[in-house]
Enzyme design. Structure first.
Site, short mmCIF file in Angstrom:
data_model
loop_
_atom_site.label_atom_id
_atom_site.label_comp_id
_atom_site.label_asym_id
_atom_site.label_seq_id
_atom_site.Cartn_x
_atom_site.Cartn_y
_atom_site.Cartn_z
N GLU A 333 0.82 -1.20 0.00
CA GLU A 333 0.00 0.00 0.00
C GLU A 333 0.86 1.26 0.00
OE1 GLU A 333 -2.73 -0.76 3.31
OE2 GLU A 333 -4.00 -1.89 1.93
N ASP A 405 -8.11 -9.37 4.09
CA ASP A 405 -7.95 -8.26 5.02
C ASP A 405 -9.02 -8.26 6.12
OD1 ASP A 405 -6.88 -6.02 6.07
OD2 ASP A 405 -7.70 -4.63 4.61
N GLU A 433 -12.60 -3.51 12.25
CA GLU A 433 -12.56 -2.68 11.05
C GLU A 433 -13.67 -3.01 10.08
OE1 GLU A 433 -8.83 -2.75 8.97
OE2 GLU A 433 -9.63 -1.66 7.25
C1 BDP Z 1 -6.15 -2.68 6.25
C2 BDP Z 1 -6.47 -1.33 6.75
C3 BDP Z 1 -5.36 -0.35 6.59
C4 BDP Z 1 -4.08 -0.94 7.11
C5 BDP Z 1 -3.78 -2.21 6.35
C6 BDP Z 1 -2.61 -2.95 6.95
O1 BDP Z 1 -7.63 -0.88 6.09
O2 BDP Z 1 -5.72 0.79 7.31
O3 BDP Z 1 -3.03 -0.04 6.98
O4 BDP Z 1 -4.85 -3.09 6.45
O5 BDP Z 1 -2.85 -3.91 7.66
O6 BDP Z 1 -6.91 -3.54 7.04
O7 BDP Z 1 -1.47 -2.59 6.70
#
Ligand code: BDP
Length: 975
Positions: A333, A405, A433
Site C-alpha cells: 500500500e 484483510d 474494522e
Molecule cells: C487494512 C487497513 C489499513 C491498514 C492495512 C494494513 O484498512 O488501514 O493499513 O490493512 O494492515 O486492514 O497494513
C-alpha cells in the site's frame, strides 16, 4: 504430592498439545444462583467501564466470602523485583475489593492461612511450600497456583520460577476469585503457548487512530514523557491477559518515532510497561535512513544504510535497554521497502534484524503485501514462500489470519505451514474494522478459533494454524500472536462495553489458543458484569451468536468484501457498498462469487495442501461458508439445504437482521441486573446496530435482486438505484438524474419516487409504471447549488403499501457536482487527449504547455495522463505525476477561487499538495479507491488580472492526481 491433594490436571493445555482448553469454570447452567443476586437497579452503582474486566467487586455470597477471606485475607510476599511488586500491588488492590477488607502485603510467615506469592529465589516460604523441581520447567512466564497444607495451616501459593510468572499467576488467582471458583483443591500449572503475545496499536502521532473506533489515541505525545495513570492501567490490563509486548504506532508510520523527541517519550512509556512485563516495540519506517539520516537510499545492501541502522539500534538500546524491536510494513500500500531497491523482503528484514541482534531485539515483518487488488489473495504467498529459510533467526513473518484483510469470513491464510524454516506469527484484528466498528456486536473469538483450528496439513495431519504459530509444527525460534488493538481514549477503552470481550479474548487466546470460545465468553462476562447466572448465560450467548449474525446480514456464504471505502467524511469499511467493491466480490448478472479455483479462476486454491485444495476446488466439497469466496456460481446454484444461493442470501439477510432485534430484547431482560449506566450504553448500541443491520439487509438484498432479477420466494419489495458514479451534475442547473426503480414483487406497480438531497438542493418527484421483476429508469429533476461538490443522494420509491427497501442507496459512491463551463473563469477537465471531455469544458492534458497568449498551461515539467474508463466523464481520467508540476492560470481582476478535484476511480489516491509561491494552500488526505475530494484555493487577480502558478506535488515517493480544475470568480462560487 506434598499437599496430599490429588493434583487436578489443568496443566497448560497448550504446552501439552491437548485440546482440553478448560478454564476450570463451572458452566453458567450449573452456576448456583447467588442469594439476593437480583438487587434493584439503585443497588448497583453506575459503572463507566474503565475497569474493564479488572473490576474487583465484593463477593456477594456470605459463605463464599468467608472462605475466601480466611484463605486470602493475608498476603505474603518476600522479596522479589518490580514485577513481583506489581503482582503484590494488584493482589492487594483486587483482594481488598473482592474481600471487602484491607489486604496488604507482608513479608513474615504467618501462623494462619495465607496467600503466598513469589519465587523460590526470593522467598524462603515459597521454597518451603513448592518443590523447586515443580517450577523449573515452567520457564520465565509460567506459574503454579496450589493449595498446600503445612503444620495444619492452609497456604494458597502462587509460585513461579521468575518474577514475571508471579505477576501472571497473581492475575490468574484474582480471576479465580472474580469468577467465584473454589480454592480448596486448587492445584495447577500454566505456561504460555507462545513467547510473543503482542498488542499492536495503529495510533498516529496526531492522536488519530487508523481503524480506531474508541476515540483518539491515549498515547499523548504532547504530554509525554510526562506520565499519566492511564499508562499504568493500560499496562495492568495487558498483563492481566498475559500480553507481553506493545507496538505503540501505526503500521503506516513516518520515521519520526526512531528519533528525538520520541526516544525520550518512548523511554518514559517503556518504564511504565516494564513494571508489568510488557516490552515496548515501534513500527519502523523502512525509509528512515533517508528521512532521518539524510542518506539518499535505504537499500539494505548499502553499507551506509547498514551503519545507520546499527547506530540507531545502539542509540535506542542506550535509552531503552529492554526495547522489544521493530514491526515493519514494507512494500505494501505504497509503503517504502527493500523491493524499491530490487532486494527481497528477507533482505529488508535481515537488515533490521542484524542491527537488533546484539541486544536481543526482534523484527516482526508483515506479510500483508497489498498492491494490486487482482493478486491480493496470492501476493503474500508468492512473495514469501520463495524466501523460506532466508530470514534471520530474530526475524518473524507476521501473517494476517486470512489472505485478504480481516473480512468477516476468509479461509485461513495459505502461508501458515508454508514457511517451515521461517519464524511465523499470526496477526488478528481486535479492532472491528470490517466487522461493525464499535457499533455492531461481533465477538470474534469464534472466528479466530476457526482459523487457529484450521489444519493446514502442510506438515501432515494436525499441523493446525494454532500449532504452527505456537512453534509446535516447525522448530521456530520466535513465534506467537499480534492483535491489532481496539483501544482508544474512550473512558471504557473500546468505545463499546461489549467490544472489550474481543480484547480479552485475544489476549487469553494468545496465552492459550486451546481455550474455547464458550469458556472465554463466560469468563469475560463474569469478570465484566458479575456472576448472576442469568446475566452470564445471556451475555455469553449474545457474544457467541454475534459473529454468525453479523455475517448473515452482511455477507453470507463468503460473498466477501462489500464495505464502503473510507473517505474524508466517513470512517469507512462500515456501511455496505456493493456497487463500489465489485473487483473484490466479482458478482455480476450471470452469477455471484469470486472464482479463485485453479480450473477456471485465479488459482488461489492451489496454495493449500492437496486435500484442502481439492475440497476448495470442488463445488460439492467446498465448505459452504466459503462458497462464494472461492467460486462464481449461478444465483440458482443449489446448496446442501436444497435452497438456491439467492434464496439463501435473501433469507439470511432478513433473519440475521431480525436476530438483532432479538438480541436487544435479550439485553432488555438484564435491566436491573446490570448497572443502569452500562445497561443504557449497551442498549443504545443495540439500537444503532438494529439500524445498521436493516441498512445492510436492504442494500444487499436490493443489490442481489437487481443483478439476479430472481424474486425472493417469500417477500416482495420496491427498490431504487442511483448510479452516482455514472453522472456528473451541473451546479445551479436543472439536471435529470437517472434513477432506476425496480419492482421485486409479483405484480406490476405504479410508483412515485422522491429524491432525498442535501440542504440547498431542489428536486422533484417522478412517476413510473414498473412491471414485475423489471426496472424502469426515471429521470429525476434535480438542481444542486452552483459550487463544486460531492454529495450522497438517496432515492425513495413508493407504491401503496408495498414494502420499500429503506437504505438501498445510502453510502454508495457520491455524485460529483461541477459548475457549468459558462459560469467559470476556467473549466478544465484533466486527462489524456483521447478521453471524453465534459461538455463546454476544456481539456487539460500533458500536451497543454504554457505559451504567450494562452489562458492556462504547464510550465516546465508536464505530467502524465490516464483514462481509467470508470466513472463519469469528469472523474474517469486525470493527469498525474510523482514529480511536481506547475499549472499557470490567467486570472481576471478581483478575487476568485480555484477548485481542484482529486481521486481515483480504481485504487487509493495519495495526497495532492497545492502551493502558490511556495506556500502550501491545500492538501488532500489519502483517499481510498473511488473516493474524491475537492480542494479550494483562494486566489486573487488583483486590480487588472494576472497569471498565477499552482504548484502541484505529492509527498515524497508518491504520486499526485488531478481530475478537474475549475476557477470561479468569488461572487459565483458562493452557494
Ligand atoms: C487494512 C487497513 C489499513 C491498514 C492495512 C494494513 O484498512 O488501514 O493499513 O490493512 O494492515 O486492514 O497494513
Amino acid at each position: 504430592m506434598s499437599s496430599g491433594i490429588r493434583r487436578r490436571s489443568i496443566l497448560s493445555a497448550a504446552a501439552l498439545g491437548s485440546t482440553v482448553g478448560s478454564l476450570g469454570l463451572s458452566s453458567p447452567a450449573s452456576a448456583q444462583p447467588v442469594p439476593g443476586a437480583e438487587p434493584p437497579a439503585s443497588a448497583l452503582p453506575a459503572e463507566d467501564g474503565y475497569d474493564l474486566w479488572l473490576r474487583y467487586r465484593r463477593v456477594e455470597d456470605p459463605g463464599q466470602l468467608k472462605r475466601y477471606r480466611a484463605a486470602l485475607g493475608t498476603l505474603v510476599r518476600q522479596g522479589g523485583g518490580p514485577l513481583q511488586r506489581s503482582a503484590a500491588d494488584e493482589l492487594a488492590r483486587g483482594l481488598t475489593g473482592l474481600l471487602g477488607t484491607r489486604v496488604r502485603p507482608r513479608a513474615d510467615a504467618p501462623s494462619h492461612a495465607a496467600l503466598v506469592v513469589g519465587t523460590p529465589a526470593s522467598s524462603p516460604l515459597v521454597r518451603e511450600l513448592v518443590p523447586a523441581a515443580d517450577l523449573a520447567e515452567l520457564g520465565d512466564e509460567g506459574y503454579i497456583v496450589r493449595r498446600v497444607t503445612r503444620r495444619g495451616v492452609d497456604f494458597t501459593v502462587v509460585a513461579a520460577h521468575a518474577d514475571r510468572g508471579v505477576l501472571y499467576g497473581a492475575f490468574h488467582l484474582l480471576r479465580l476469585v472474580q469468577t467465584r471458583q473454589p480454592l480448596e483443591r486448587v492445584d495447577f500449572t500454566e505456561r504460555p503457548a507462545a513467547p510473543l503475545r503482542v498488542a499492536d496499536h495503529w495510533d498516529n502521532k496526531d492522536g488519530s487512530i487508523e481503524r480506531g473506533y474508541a476515540g483518539l489515541s491515549f498515547f499523548d505525545w504532547e504530554e509525554l514523557p510526562r506520565l499519566d495513570d492511564r499508562y499504568t492501567d493500560y499496562a495492568r490490563v495487558l498483563a492481566s491477559l498475559g500480553i507481553n509486548g506493545a507496538v505503540i504506532n501505526n503500521v503506516n508510520t513516518p520515521a519520526d518515532y526512531l528519533a528525538e523527541p520520541f526516544l525520550t517519550k518512548l523511554a518514559a512509556l517503556a518504564g511504565v510497561l516494564r513494571r508489568y512485563g510488557v516490552a515496548l516495540y515501534v513500527t519502523a519506517n523502512f525509509a528512515a535512513p533517508i528521512d532521518l539520516g539524510g542518506l539518499d537510499t535505504a537499500d539494505p545492501f548499502d553499507p551506509e544504510v547498514r551503519a545507520w541502522w546499527t547506530r540507531k539500534a545502539e542509540e535506542i538500546y542506550g535509552r531503552i535497554e529492554d526495547f522489544g524491536g521493530f514491526l515493519v510494513k514494507a512494500n505494501s500500500e505504497g509503503r517504502p521497502g527493500p523491493l524499491d531497491y530490487g532486494r527481497t523482503h528477507a533482505d529488508g528484514a535481515n537488515l533490521l534484524a542484524g542491527a537488533l541482534r546484539p541486544y536481543g531485539g526482534i523484527v516482526m515483518w508483515r506479510a500483508f503485501v497489498h498492491d494490486t487488488d487482482a493478486k491480493w489473495d496470492r501476493q503474500a504467498y508468492l512473495d514469501f514462500t520463495p524466501l523460506d529459510g532466508k530470514f534471520a533467526d530474530n526475524a518473524i513473518v507476521q501473517i494476517k489470519n486470512g489472505p485478504i484483510d480481516f473480512q468477516v469470513r476468509e479461509p485461513a491464510h495459505p502461508l501458515f505451514g508454508s514457511l517451515p524454516r521461517t519464524n511465523s506469527m499470526i496477526e488478528l484484528q481486535v479492532t472491528q474494522e470490517y466487522t461493525g466498528h464499535a457499533t455492531h456486536l461481533c465477538y470474534l473469538v469464534p472466528q479466530w478459533k476457526e482459523v487457529l483450528d484450521f489444519d493446514t496439513l502442510k506438515a501432515g495431519e494436525g499441523s493446525t494454524v494454532a500449532r504452527v504459530v505456537t512453534g509446535r509444527v516447525h522448530s521456530y525460534a520466535h513465534f506467537g500472536f499480534a492483535g491489532v488493538m481496539n483501544f482508544g481514549d474512550a473512558r471504557n477503552w473500546t468505545g463499546s462495553h461489549l467490544a472489550a470481550a474481543n480484547t480479552h479474548g485475544y489476549g487469553r487466546l494468545s496465552w492459550n489458543p486451546d481455550l474455547s470460545a464458550q469458556d472465554l465468553a463466560t469468563e469475560w462476562t463474569r469478570m465484566t458484569f458479575g456472576n448472576d447466572p442469568h446475566v452470564v448465560e445471556t451475555v455469553s450467548a449474545l457474544l457467541l451468536d454475534s459473529w454468525h449474525t453479523y455475517e448473515d446480514y452482511t455477507s453470507p456464504l463468503g460473498t466477501g468484501y462489500l464495505t464502503h471505502p473510507p473517505d474524508g467524511s466517513v470512517t469507512g469499511h462500515f456501511d455496505p457498498s456493493p456497487t463500489t467493491t465489485t473487483q473484490f466480490h466479482k458478482s455480476d448478472r450471470e452469477g455471484i462469487g469470486y472464482d479463485r479455483t485453479a480450473a477456471t479462476g485465479d488459482g488461489f486454491t492451489e496454495l493449500y495442501a492437496p486435500a484442502t485444495r481439492d475440497a476448495y476446488e470442488s463445488l460439492e466439497n467446498c465448505p459452504e461458508e466459503l462458497l462464494l469466496f472461492l467460486h462464481h456460481v449461478p444465483y440458482t446454484h443449489r446448496l446442501a439445504s436444497g435452497k438456491t444461493v439467492i434464496q439463501h442470501i435473501y433469507d439470511t439477510h432478513f433473519s440475521g437482521a431480525a436476530r438483532v432485534a432479538d438480541m436487544r430484547t435479550e439485553w432488555e431482560g438484564l435491566r436491573r441486573r446490570v448497572d443502569l449506566r452500562r445497561f443504557t450504553d449497551v442498549h443504545r448500541q443495540f439500537g444503532e446496530q438494529l439500524t445498521g443491520a436493516a441498512q445492510w439487509r436492504d442494500t444487499l438484498v436490493a443489490y442481489w435482486f437487481d443483478l439476479s432479477r430472481i424474486r425472493d420466494e417469500r417477500r416482495g419489495w420496491l427498490q431504487a438505484i442511483v448510479a452516482p458514479a455514472d453522472t456528473a451534475l451541473l451546479g445551479g442547473e436543472r439536471n435529470e438524474l437517472p434513477v432506476q426503480v425496480v419492482n421485486a414483487t409479483g405484480a406490476g406497480l405504479r410508483t412515485v419516487t422522491t429524491l432525498e438531497v442535501p440542504e440547498g438542493w431542489r428536486s422533484e418527484e417522478a412517476t413510473a409504471y414498473v412491471a414485475s421483476r423489471e426496472g424502469e429508469t426515471v429521470k429525476m429533476p434535480v438542481v444542486p447549488p452552483s459550487a463544486p461538490a460531492l454529495a450522497t443522494l438517496h432515492a425513495r420509491p413508493r407504491s401503496g403499501a408495498v414494502r420499500v427497501l429503506d437504505s438501498s442507496l445510502r453510502s454508495l459512491a457520491k455524485v460529483v457536482v461541477v459548475p457549468p463551463a459558462a459560469r467559470c473563469v476556467h473549466a478544465l477537465d484533466a486527462g489524456p487527449d483521447s478521453a471524453p471531455v465534459l461538455t463546454g469544458y476544456t481539456r487539460l492534458s500533458p500536451a497543454g504547455g504554457w505559451h504567450e497568449g494562452a489562458d492556462f498551461g504547464w510550465v516546465g515539467n508536464t505530467p502524465d495522463a490516464t483514462d481509467t474508463g470508470l466513472f463519469d466523464v469528469v472523474r474517469r481520467d486525470y493527469v498525474r505525476d510523482s514529480a511536481p508540476a506547475v499549472l499557470r492560470l490567467k486570472l481576471p481582476a478581483g478575487p476568485c477561487t480555484a477548485h481542484l478535484l482529486t481521486g481515483d476511480p480504481n485504487t487509493f489516491n495519495r495526497s495532492l499538495i497545492v502551493r502558490v509561491n511556495g506556500i502550501e494552500k491545500a492538501r488532500s488526505e489519502q483517499l481510498d479507491g473511488r473516493e474524491f475530494t475537492w480542494l479550494r484555493i483562494p486566489l486573487d487577480g488583483g486590480s487588472s488580472g494576472r497569471a498565477v502558478d499552482l504548484e502541484l506535488s505529492a509527498n515524497e515517493r508518491e504520486t499526485w492526481h488531478l481530475s478537474a480544475c475549475v476557477v470561479l470568480a468569488d461572487d459565483r462560487s458562493r452557494v
